[in-house]
Motif scaffolding. Structure first.
Motif, PDB file in Angstrom:
ATOM      1  N   ASP A  11      80.337 -82.168  32.237  1.00  0.00           N
ATOM      2  CA  ASP A  11      81.593 -82.630  32.812  1.00  0.00           C
ATOM      3  C   ASP A  11      82.788 -81.905  32.206  1.00  0.00           C
ATOM      4  OD1 ASP A  11      80.188 -84.377  34.376  1.00  0.00           O
ATOM      5  OD2 ASP A  11      80.543 -86.113  33.075  1.00  0.00           O
ATOM      6  N   GLU A  12      82.652 -81.460  30.948  1.00  0.00           N
ATOM      7  CA  GLU A  12      83.765 -80.831  30.251  1.00  0.00           C
ATOM      8  C   GLU A  12      83.930 -79.352  30.590  1.00  0.00           C
ATOM      9  OE1 GLU A  12      83.165 -81.534  26.135  1.00  0.00           O
ATOM     10  OE2 GLU A  12      83.489 -83.687  26.308  1.00  0.00           O
ATOM     11  N   ILE A  13      82.930 -78.759  31.213  1.00  0.00           N
ATOM     12  CA  ILE A  13      83.002 -77.330  31.529  1.00  0.00           C
ATOM     13  C   ILE A  13      84.051 -77.122  32.621  1.00  0.00           C
ATOM     14  CG2 ILE A  13      81.765 -75.373  32.499  1.00  0.00           C
ATOM     15  CD1 ILE A  13      79.253 -76.467  31.184  1.00  0.00           C
ATOM     16  N   THR A  14      84.987 -76.256  32.336  1.00  0.00           N
ATOM     17  CA  THR A  14      86.043 -75.966  33.300  1.00  0.00           C
ATOM     18  C   THR A  14      85.648 -74.773  34.146  1.00  0.00           C
ATOM     19  OG1 THR A  14      87.160 -74.567  31.697  1.00  0.00           O
ATOM     20  CG2 THR A  14      87.810 -76.887  31.761  1.00  0.00           C
ATOM     21  N   GLU A  15      86.549 -74.402  35.021  1.00  0.00           N
ATOM     22  CA  GLU A  15      86.271 -73.252  35.873  1.00  0.00           C
ATOM     23  C   GLU A  15      86.157 -71.995  35.037  1.00  0.00           C
ATOM     24  OE1 GLU A  15      88.798 -72.626  39.221  1.00  0.00           O
ATOM     25  OE2 GLU A  15      89.039 -74.765  39.552  1.00  0.00           O
ATOM     26  N   LYS A  16      85.279 -71.105  35.472  1.00  0.00           N
ATOM     27  CA  LYS A  16      85.115 -69.849  34.770  1.00  0.00           C
ATOM     28  C   LYS A  16      86.187 -68.872  35.243  1.00  0.00           C
ATOM     29  CE  LYS A  16      80.205 -70.359  34.125  1.00  0.00           C
ATOM     30  NZ  LYS A  16      78.881 -69.829  34.384  1.00  0.00           N
ATOM     31  N   ILE A  17      86.650 -68.072  34.319  1.00  0.00           N
ATOM     32  CA  ILE A  17      87.650 -67.066  34.641  1.00  0.00           C
ATOM     33  C   ILE A  17      86.958 -65.710  34.634  1.00  0.00           C
ATOM     34  CG2 ILE A  17      89.776 -65.954  33.906  1.00  0.00           C
ATOM     35  CD1 ILE A  17      90.528 -68.612  32.581  1.00  0.00           C
ATOM     36  N   PHE A  18      87.043 -65.008  35.744  1.00  0.00           N
ATOM     37  CA  PHE A  18      86.449 -63.694  35.853  1.00  0.00           C
ATOM     38  C   PHE A  18      87.544 -62.641  35.759  1.00  0.00           C
ATOM     39  CE2 PHE A  18      83.527 -66.480  38.155  1.00  0.00           C
ATOM     40  CZ  PHE A  18      82.352 -66.172  37.493  1.00  0.00           C
ATOM     41  N   VAL A  19      87.379 -61.714  34.845  1.00  0.00           N
ATOM     42  CA  VAL A  19      88.337 -60.626  34.677  1.00  0.00           C
ATOM     43  C   VAL A  19      87.875 -59.477  35.555  1.00  0.00           C
ATOM     44  CG1 VAL A  19      89.365 -59.021  33.039  1.00  0.00           C
ATOM     45  CG2 VAL A  19      88.835 -61.356  32.335  1.00  0.00           C
ATOM     46  N   THR A  20      88.728 -59.122  36.508  1.00  0.00           N
ATOM     47  CA  THR A  20      88.361 -58.041  37.433  1.00  0.00           C
ATOM     48  C   THR A  20      89.097 -56.751  37.112  1.00  0.00           C
ATOM     49  OG1 THR A  20      90.056 -58.786  38.979  1.00  0.00           O
ATOM     50  CG2 THR A  20      87.818 -59.628  39.285  1.00  0.00           C
ATOM     51  N   GLU A  21      90.212 -56.832  36.410  1.00  0.00           N
ATOM     52  CA  GLU A  21      90.972 -55.635  36.051  1.00  0.00           C
ATOM     53  C   GLU A  21      91.405 -55.720  34.599  1.00  0.00           C
ATOM     54  OE1 GLU A  21      94.342 -54.979  38.537  1.00  0.00           O
ATOM     55  OE2 GLU A  21      93.219 -55.229  40.366  1.00  0.00           O
ATOM     56  N   THR A  22      91.493 -54.580  33.964  1.00  0.00           N
ATOM     57  CA  THR A  22      92.029 -54.526  32.618  1.00  0.00           C
ATOM     58  C   THR A  22      93.203 -53.567  32.607  1.00  0.00           C
ATOM     59  OG1 THR A  22      90.464 -52.804  32.013  1.00  0.00           O
ATOM     60  CG2 THR A  22      89.846 -55.067  31.499  1.00  0.00           C
ATOM     61  N   TYR A  23      94.165 -53.843  31.778  1.00  0.00           N
ATOM     62  CA  TYR A  23      95.358 -53.016  31.687  1.00  0.00           C
ATOM     63  C   TYR A  23      95.581 -52.692  30.218  1.00  0.00           C
ATOM     64  CZ  TYR A  23     100.219 -51.605  31.933  1.00  0.00           C
ATOM     65  OH  TYR A  23     101.395 -50.915  31.821  1.00  0.00           O
ATOM     66  N   VAL A  24      95.717 -51.396  29.913  1.00  0.00           N
ATOM     67  CA  VAL A  24      95.946 -50.956  28.540  1.00  0.00           C
ATOM     68  C   VAL A  24      97.370 -50.410  28.465  1.00  0.00           C
ATOM     69  CG1 VAL A  24      95.203 -49.396  26.731  1.00  0.00           C
ATOM     70  CG2 VAL A  24      93.521 -50.428  28.250  1.00  0.00           C
TER      71      VAL A  24
END
Length: 104
Positions: A87-100
């Protein structure tokens, strides 16, 4: 803990007693240890029931619970903890882009 969670756990316990292979959530070593300790507590509880009735009954009840856990391989406490963690697991965040940023 709500009534729905308790009722769900009680139903799982009943079903685990009928079909133990479906609800195994503890390892074989835990099952063996639960069986041994449960047998000991049940024996000690029953032998002390006349000298110390309350402690004997508590020991016997704990022994029966551990014997159930060892026989079926199902632990209601582990199941309740897994339900609360789910119940405590929240939505997963998927990183699709990285910026340097090289401005430093």
């Amino acid at each position: 803990m709500t009534n729905a969670e308790i009722n769900n756990t009680v139903e799982k316990i009943k079903d685990a007693w009928r079909n133990p292979e479906l609800y195994e959530n503890i390892s074989d070593s835990e099952r063996i240890l639960s069986g041994v300790v449960g047998s000991y507590l049940l024996f000690k509880g029953l032998t002390n029931i006349f000298r110390h009735p309350i402690m004997g009954a508590i020991g016997a009840a704990a022994g029966v619970g551990l014997l159930f856990r060892g026989y079926t391989g199902y632990c209601p406490s582990v199941d309740l903890i897994a339900q609360s963690e789910a119940d405590e697991i929240t939505e997963k965040i998927f990183v699709t882009e990285t910026y340097v940023d090289n401005s430093l």
